[in-house]
Design a protein around this motif. Structure first.
Motif, PDB file in Angstrom:
ATOM      1  N   UNK A   1       5.199   4.976  -6.377  1.00 13.22           N
ATOM      2  CA  UNK A   1       6.413   4.266  -6.780  1.00 13.22           C
ATOM      3  C   UNK A   1       5.999   3.078  -7.641  1.00 13.22           C
ATOM      4  N   UNK A   2       4.843   2.512  -7.323  1.00  9.12           N
ATOM      5  CA  UNK A   2       4.227   1.460  -8.146  1.00  9.12           C
ATOM      6  C   UNK A   2       2.949   2.043  -8.731  1.00  9.12           C
ATOM      7  N   UNK A   3       2.657   1.700  -9.977  1.00 14.63           N
ATOM      8  CA  UNK A   3       1.482   2.249 -10.656  1.00 14.63           C
ATOM      9  C   UNK A   3       0.170   1.668 -10.148  1.00 14.63           C
TER      10      UNK A   3
ATOM     11  N   UNK B   1       0.830  -1.210   0.000  1.00 16.96           N
ATOM     12  CA  UNK B   1       0.000   0.000   0.000  1.00 16.96           C
ATOM     13  C   UNK B   1       0.866   1.262   0.000  1.00 16.96           C
ATOM     14  N   UNK B   2       1.985   1.233   0.711  1.00 17.17           N
ATOM     15  CA  UNK B   2       2.891   2.379   0.742  1.00 17.17           C
ATOM     16  C   UNK B   2       3.455   2.657  -0.647  1.00 17.17           C
TER      17      UNK B   2
ATOM     18  N   UNK C   1      12.563   1.933   3.751  1.00 16.23           N
ATOM     19  CA  UNK C   1      12.277   1.127   2.566  1.00 16.23           C
ATOM     20  C   UNK C   1      13.098   1.667   1.417  1.00 16.23           C
ATOM     21  N   UNK C   2      13.701   0.759   0.633  1.00 18.36           N
ATOM     22  CA  UNK C   2      14.443   1.172  -0.561  1.00 18.36           C
ATOM     23  C   UNK C   2      13.950   0.359  -1.743  1.00 18.36           C
ATOM     24  N   UNK C   3      13.681   1.077  -2.856  1.00 20.26           N
ATOM     25  CA  UNK C   3      13.223   0.427  -4.091  1.00 20.26           C
ATOM     26  C   UNK C   3      13.439   1.392  -5.258  1.00 20.26           C
TER      27      UNK C   3
END
Length: 74
Positions: free
Chosen positions: A24-26, A17-18, A60-62
């Protein structure tokens, strides 16, 4: 690399959800795929649990993005 700060308004937020909330995600599905593919780390460790509960103090890293989770209801 971009750093975001995410202030919790509840005790925790789920990882997928974050990623969606911060765009960061569509989509939720895209967030879950990123996690399943091992592209996301939480506190320096690869995280494969899509609904990992993130609390204040988590990092968090992405995809070149860093998210510092702060705050949270007590």
């Amino acid at each position: 690399m971009t750093t975001h700060t995410f202030a919790l308004t509840t005790e925790y937020i789920e990882l997928d959800k974050l990623l969606k909330l911060l765009s960061i995600a569509s989509s939720g599905g895209a967030a879950k795929a990123m996690i399943a593919d091992g592209l996301v780390t939480v506190d320096g460790e690869v995280e494969l649990r899509k609904t990992r509960k993130l609390r204040a103090g988590s990092t968090v890293r992405v995809a070149g993005e860093t998210i510092e989770v702060t705050g949270g209801a007590r």
